[in-house]
Design a protein around this motif. Sequence first.
Motif, PDB file in Angstrom:
ATOM      1  N   ARG A  19       0.755  -0.667  -0.065  1.00 53.83           N
ATOM      2  CA  ARG A  19       0.122   0.118  -0.176  1.00 53.83           C
ATOM      3  C   ARG A  19       1.339   1.509  -0.124  1.00 53.83           C
ATOM      4  O   ARG A  19       0.547   2.400  -0.670  1.00 53.83           O
ATOM      5  N   GLU A  20       2.139   0.944   0.982  1.00 58.17           N
ATOM      6  CA  GLU A  20       2.503   2.657   1.077  1.00 58.17           C
ATOM      7  C   GLU A  20       3.773   2.536  -0.316  1.00 58.17           C
ATOM      8  O   GLU A  20       3.389   3.988  -1.125  1.00 58.17           O
ATOM      9  N   ALA A  23       0.645   3.671  -3.278  1.00 62.50           N
ATOM     10  CA  ALA A  23       0.409   5.233  -2.591  1.00 62.50           C
ATOM     11  C   ALA A  23       1.457   6.176  -3.078  1.00 62.50           C
ATOM     12  O   ALA A  23       1.323   7.181  -3.965  1.00 62.50           O
ATOM     13  N   ASN A  27       1.188   9.314  -5.552  1.00 59.39           N
ATOM     14  CA  ASN A  27       1.024  10.636  -5.500  1.00 59.39           C
ATOM     15  C   ASN A  27       1.963  11.282  -6.602  1.00 59.39           C
ATOM     16  O   ASN A  27       2.159  13.012  -6.877  1.00 59.39           O
ATOM     17  N   ALA A  44      -7.028   5.552  -4.795  1.00 57.55           N
ATOM     18  CA  ALA A  44      -6.704   6.064  -4.064  1.00 57.55           C
ATOM     19  C   ALA A  44      -7.352   4.830  -3.099  1.00 57.55           C
ATOM     20  O   ALA A  44      -7.488   4.769  -1.737  1.00 57.55           O
ATOM     21  N   ILE A  47      -6.512   2.094  -1.953  1.00 54.93           N
ATOM     22  CA  ILE A  47      -6.020   1.975  -1.088  1.00 54.93           C
ATOM     23  C   ILE A  47      -6.602   2.164   0.380  1.00 54.93           C
ATOM     24  O   ILE A  47      -6.256   1.157   1.317  1.00 54.93           O
ATOM     25  N   PRO A  61       0.179   5.329   4.367  1.00 52.91           N
ATOM     26  CA  PRO A  61       0.288   5.717   2.971  1.00 52.91           C
ATOM     27  C   PRO A  61      -0.940   6.961   3.274  1.00 52.91           C
ATOM     28  O   PRO A  61      -1.135   7.381   2.248  1.00 52.91           O
ATOM     29  N   VAL A  65      -2.402   9.502   0.326  1.00 52.35           N
ATOM     30  CA  VAL A  65      -3.753   8.985  -0.207  1.00 52.35           C
ATOM     31  C   VAL A  65      -4.443  10.290  -0.168  1.00 52.35           C
ATOM     32  O   VAL A  65      -5.657  10.596  -0.599  1.00 52.35           O
TER      33      VAL A  65
END
Length: 407
Positions: A19-20, A23, A27, A44, A47, A61, A65
């Motif tokens: 997830r991180e 993200a 971004n 987003a 996540i 994250p 997000v």
Amino acid sequence: MERLSALGEEPALITAAERELTAVLLNSAVLTARWSAAEVSRLANRILEREPATSEQVHTPLPLVVIGLVAADSVRGISSWLAMEQQTRRQGGTVADALVNVQQAMVLSARGRVSQAREYAERAVRLAEVHWQEAGVVSTLALTRVALDLQDPVLIERILDGPGRRRSSSLALTATLQFAKAAQDAGNGRWTSALETLLACGRQLEASGWRNPVLFAWRPWAAELHRRVGDPGAAGALAEEELLRAKEWGAPVALGRALRVKARLIGGDQGVRLLRESVDVLRASADELELARTLLLLGRQLRSGGEAAAVLQEAGALAAACGVPWLVERIRAADGSGASAARPEAALTRTERTVASLVGRGLTNQEAAAELGVSSRAVEKHLTSSYRKLGVSGRRELIELLPRMDS
């Protein structure tokens, strides 16, 4: 962008690490506007669905997000998630607490709820004083957006003199503080200086590939300043560029704002048509402040009649709910209600009228303070209160209003 695309249409989001990573890559797509707002919102939210609301980790994250959802104008769903997170954690003075307050402030700002956003942003900045490295930049970004929406010169100066003096390599912070400096200059009637600051900021963002029209809306403001300094050609060019970027990105708040900017420059019947289109677009946006601003301009253009009254009434209700005094006062002036419309000085105290008179004679804050035997800070507070009551954005508009106050 290639790495994000390589993850496929349905990236694995089971673990915190997955997830991180997603993200962070997302971004980049947000800042550069290489994906559309709809694509960003979809990923987003995926996540978010997999991120536990009770997470105590600082490096989740979630902040990235939230930025993506704000930029995509898709924050309605995250409000309940953040409320759940806040309820399930014990409030203290940790980095995580600062970040939770930042996220709340960002979402409330994206909904136009500025007065509520300020409470969270102020709390985040206080917490970030001892956690600057982890939370200082994002808390300053959140509070600066609030200050710009409120058009609060005292808060803007406090930001520039406080966290704004800290060294940081963050382009986001640098650009946001340039916005604050431009607002300070514009509020004091230094239109050319404000314009130069915004254009320099825009060049820096463009050179870095940061093109998101929601997160860095410098063109609409620069277009208005070009108009004020007498360069309609440059204003129109920027307005067209912004409209193109907004259409490509696809977020209602960006498109509605771009249409309003163009409408204001064109005026006449075509301008009214664009304002109506802007209103229709912004009704799909979470940002009620932007809708209120467009409704005010449409009401002014309609001038009189039942439709104008209804439009201004809706604008006033939205502005009051957002907690933006300067906009409330302008709406009251436009529809002829309230003291400011008939007698602008009526709401001012005797000291505020005296300070306004001294400023109208060309005195600086320091000179006015010396004549009154008070501190410069006291003069500043009286001016800020006057700006709010009269619905003006700064010193220049206050001076322009003085002849009406004296008549």
